[in-house]
Write a protein that holds these residues in place. Structure first.
Motif, PDB file in Angstrom:
ATOM      1  N   ALA A 127       0.822  -1.207   0.000  1.00  0.00           N
ATOM      2  CA  ALA A 127       0.000   0.000   0.000  1.00  0.00           C
ATOM      3  C   ALA A 127       0.857   1.258   0.000  1.00  0.00           C
ATOM      4  N   ILE A 128       1.913   1.251   0.801  1.00  0.00           N
ATOM      5  CA  ILE A 128       2.800   2.414   0.873  1.00  0.00           C
ATOM      6  C   ILE A 128       3.515   2.630  -0.458  1.00  0.00           C
ATOM      7  N   GLN A 129       4.004   1.554  -1.058  1.00  0.00           N
ATOM      8  CA  GLN A 129       4.703   1.669  -2.331  1.00  0.00           C
ATOM      9  C   GLN A 129       3.766   2.102  -3.452  1.00  0.00           C
ATOM     10  N   LEU A 130       2.538   1.582  -3.462  1.00  0.00           N
ATOM     11  CA  LEU A 130       1.578   1.979  -4.490  1.00  0.00           C
ATOM     12  C   LEU A 130       1.188   3.441  -4.315  1.00  0.00           C
ATOM     13  N   ARG A 131       1.043   3.869  -3.096  1.00  0.00           N
ATOM     14  CA  ARG A 131       0.739   5.286  -2.828  1.00  0.00           C
ATOM     15  C   ARG A 131       1.828   6.183  -3.410  1.00  0.00           C
ATOM     16  N   GLU A 132       3.069   5.764  -3.256  1.00  0.00           N
ATOM     17  CA  GLU A 132       4.189   6.528  -3.810  1.00  0.00           C
ATOM     18  C   GLU A 132       4.158   6.518  -5.335  1.00  0.00           C
ATOM     19  N   ARG A 133       3.773   5.370  -5.922  1.00  0.00           N
ATOM     20  CA  ARG A 133       3.670   5.290  -7.378  1.00  0.00           C
ATOM     21  C   ARG A 133       2.565   6.216  -7.898  1.00  0.00           C
ATOM     22  N   PHE A 134       1.485   6.343  -7.138  1.00  0.00           N
ATOM     23  CA  PHE A 134       0.387   7.214  -7.540  1.00  0.00           C
ATOM     24  C   PHE A 134       0.833   8.674  -7.637  1.00  0.00           C
ATOM     25  N   ASP A 135       1.811   9.065  -6.831  1.00  0.00           N
ATOM     26  CA  ASP A 135       2.225  10.465  -6.784  1.00  0.00           C
ATOM     27  C   ASP A 135       2.610  11.000  -8.156  1.00  0.00           C
ATOM     28  N   GLY A 136       3.321  10.209  -8.943  1.00  0.00           N
ATOM     29  CA  GLY A 136       3.772  10.689 -10.242  1.00  0.00           C
ATOM     30  C   GLY A 136       2.973  10.172 -11.416  1.00  0.00           C
ATOM     31  N   ALA A 137       1.837   9.556 -11.140  1.00  0.00           N
ATOM     32  CA  ALA A 137       1.059   8.926 -12.212  1.00  0.00           C
ATOM     33  C   ALA A 137      -0.111   9.801 -12.639  1.00  0.00           C
ATOM     34  N   ARG A 138      -0.444   9.710 -13.928  1.00  0.00           N
ATOM     35  CA  ARG A 138      -1.650  10.370 -14.438  1.00  0.00           C
ATOM     36  C   ARG A 138      -2.756   9.367 -14.713  1.00  0.00           C
ATOM     37  N   GLU A 139      -2.347   8.154 -15.176  1.00  0.00           N
ATOM     38  CA  GLU A 139      -3.328   7.136 -15.528  1.00  0.00           C
ATOM     39  C   GLU A 139      -3.071   5.870 -14.732  1.00  0.00           C
ATOM     40  N   VAL A 140      -4.153   5.254 -14.247  1.00  0.00           N
ATOM     41  CA  VAL A 140      -4.075   4.019 -13.460  1.00  0.00           C
ATOM     42  C   VAL A 140      -5.028   3.005 -14.080  1.00  0.00           C
ATOM     43  N   ALA A 141      -4.553   1.785 -14.244  1.00  0.00           N
ATOM     44  CA  ALA A 141      -5.404   0.691 -14.702  1.00  0.00           C
ATOM     45  C   ALA A 141      -5.419  -0.389 -13.633  1.00  0.00           C
ATOM     46  N   VAL A 142      -6.591  -0.961 -13.415  1.00  0.00           N
ATOM     47  CA  VAL A 142      -6.751  -1.995 -12.395  1.00  0.00           C
ATOM     48  C   VAL A 142      -7.303  -3.250 -13.054  1.00  0.00           C
ATOM     49  N   ALA A 143      -6.603  -4.355 -12.889  1.00  0.00           N
ATOM     50  CA  ALA A 143      -7.097  -5.650 -13.359  1.00  0.00           C
ATOM     51  C   ALA A 143      -7.849  -6.308 -12.217  1.00  0.00           C
ATOM     52  N   GLY A 144      -9.153  -6.482 -12.392  1.00  0.00           N
ATOM     53  CA  GLY A 144      -9.971  -7.090 -11.348  1.00  0.00           C
ATOM     54  C   GLY A 144     -11.075  -6.159 -10.898  1.00  0.00           C
ATOM     55  N   GLY A 145     -12.319  -6.616 -11.062  1.00  0.00           N
ATOM     56  CA  GLY A 145     -13.467  -5.784 -10.723  1.00  0.00           C
ATOM     57  C   GLY A 145     -14.199  -6.261  -9.492  1.00  0.00           C
ATOM     58  N   GLY A 146     -13.464  -6.779  -8.500  1.00  0.00           N
ATOM     59  CA  GLY A 146     -14.058  -7.165  -7.230  1.00  0.00           C
ATOM     60  C   GLY A 146     -14.007  -6.016  -6.238  1.00  0.00           C
ATOM     61  N   PHE A 147     -14.249  -6.339  -4.962  1.00  0.00           N
ATOM     62  CA  PHE A 147     -14.211  -5.306  -3.927  1.00  0.00           C
ATOM     63  C   PHE A 147     -12.873  -4.582  -3.925  1.00  0.00           C
ATOM     64  N   LEU A 148     -11.767  -5.332  -3.891  1.00  0.00           N
ATOM     65  CA  LEU A 148     -10.450  -4.721  -3.814  1.00  0.00           C
ATOM     66  C   LEU A 148     -10.160  -3.878  -5.043  1.00  0.00           C
TER      67      LEU A 148
END
Length: 391
Positions: A127-148
């Motif tokens: 979670a901490i590492q992904l949060r850091e990755r979000f800082d410099g990102a404009r576009e995010v893609a998520v594989a998986g349409g469940g709760f998470l």
């Protein structure tokens, strides 16, 4: 078991810690050793995709309270079980002997590829590492349409990212049913989130622009982004038990009392229990972990448990796109609901569904941005014919 004997809990998870707490509650005054493979203290996972990922909650808010008299050993993995000598062999070459054993090693994120840097969200460090990755990102893609997957998408959208969710089936319908899933999908669309369904499967590929992409089996690009996150389920951590004689069938096989053998019990995401038609399956959810923890502790001590897994109405919740959804009972809900309070149009509503078999069993109750306590919601699921609303 009496004082002076040792119970070893393998897994510093919610299930492991809850089992340790239940052992004390049932009067066990011997030594309890909890073994975890992370250096962090035991922590709760549900906030990771919400407040921790979004930076709205401090990282240390997830840590669980544990009794001072527990011996918590972190940063080591169980690599082998010797049931004859009653020993757990650890990754640091040490061995620890037990009189009673609790298997609570949980599960790890399922992956779409062999890439070492594939991004998943399962641990606090993730979670901490992904949060850091979000800082410099404009576009995010998520594989998986469940709760998470949708919680990650919701958090990313709240941070101003352009988000695409990709799945091979209709997102959330298998858990929430058509009505509630449509409410979520409409809210997601209003937040600018795109949803794509690829019935032929989803793969993780490399982009020529420095990022990753999600593609169909024939190579067609489904989504391309600076950050691609995989949220496609989990895999039980049972490798250390192979060759031990412990029965494995999609997880650690347990009976209705969470018993594995006379001196071994299991709880949480790692367990596989018999279900409809005798088929074994896992229930990787915090509610199941909590329920099994109490049963496992009682079984190991030869006590009568307060409850058995499945004897109480399950409770679930998620928070996505401004919707706080809490559910009790059978998922997905069956048929058409009755509006008990509030309004679907206002997205503040209390709903009740009848039991799926049309009989007198447990139905489903759901609160969407609606003020009702969890115990009252559970009671409504137990008696979905009640029309008086919360009291």
């Amino acid at each position: 078991m009496s004082g002076g004997r040792r119970i070893v809990v393998v897994g510093g998870s919610q299930a492991g810690c809850a089992t340790a707490a239940a052992l004390r509650r049932f009067g066990f005054d011997g030594e309890i050793t909890v073994i975890g493979d992370e250096l962090h203290r035991p922590y709760a996972r549900p906030p990771l995709s919400k407040g921790i990922l979004g930076g709205t909650e401090p990282d240390d808010s997830v840590f669980l309270s544990t009794a001072d008299d527990l011996d918590i050993v972190g940063g080591v993995r169980a690599v082998r079980l010797d049931v004859v000598r009653k020993r757990v062999e650890l990754s640091d070459k040490d061995c620890i002997r037990y009189d009673g054993l609790v298997v609570a090693t949980g599960a790890r994120a399922r992956r779409l590829s062999q890439y070492a840097d594939e991004i998943t969200l399962r641990t606090l460090d993730d979670a901490i590492q992904l949060r850091e990755r979000f800082d410099g990102a404009r576009e995010v893609a998520v594989a998986g349409g469940g709760f998470l997957g949708f919680e990650i998408a919701s958090t990313a959208a709240s941070l101003g990212k352009a988000v695409t969710v990709v799945d091979q089936i209709a997102p959330l319908a298998g858990r929430l049913g058509p009505l509630l899933s449509d409410i979520v999908l409409i809210a997601a669309a209003e937040a600018g989130v795109k949803v794509r369904v690829s019935t032929g499967g989803v793969e993780l590929g490399r982009s020529g622009h420095g990022g990753d992409r999600l593609q169909s089996a024939d190579g067609a690009v489904l989504a391309e982004a600076d950050v691609v996150v995989t949220a496609v389920g989990d895999v039980p951590n049972v490798e250390w038990l192979r060759g031990s004689g412990i029965a494995l069938n999609g997880g650690v096989v347990v009976d209705g009392d969470c018993r594995v053998s006379p001196d071994i019990v299991a709880a949480g995401d790692v367990t596989s229990a018999p279900g409809v038609g005798g088929r074994y399956g896992r229930t990787p959810h915090w509610w199941n972990a909590s329920e099994q923890a109490t049963t496992a502790a009682a079984t190991l001590l030869g006590r009568e448990p307060d409850t058995w897994p499945g004897s109480r109405v399950p409770f679930f919740w998620t928070e996505v796109f401004g919707l706080r959804i809490r559910l009790a009972g059978h998922l997905p809900p069956f048929g058409e609901p009755v509006v008990i309070g509030g309004s679907l149009a206002d997205r503040s509503v209390l709903l009740a569904w009848s039991p799926p078999d049309g009989g007198t069993g447990i139905g489903t109750a759901a609160a969407v941005n609606f003020p009702i306590s969890a115990p009252k919601l559970i009671r409504l699921a137990e008696d979905p014919t009640a029309r008086g609303g919360p009291r």
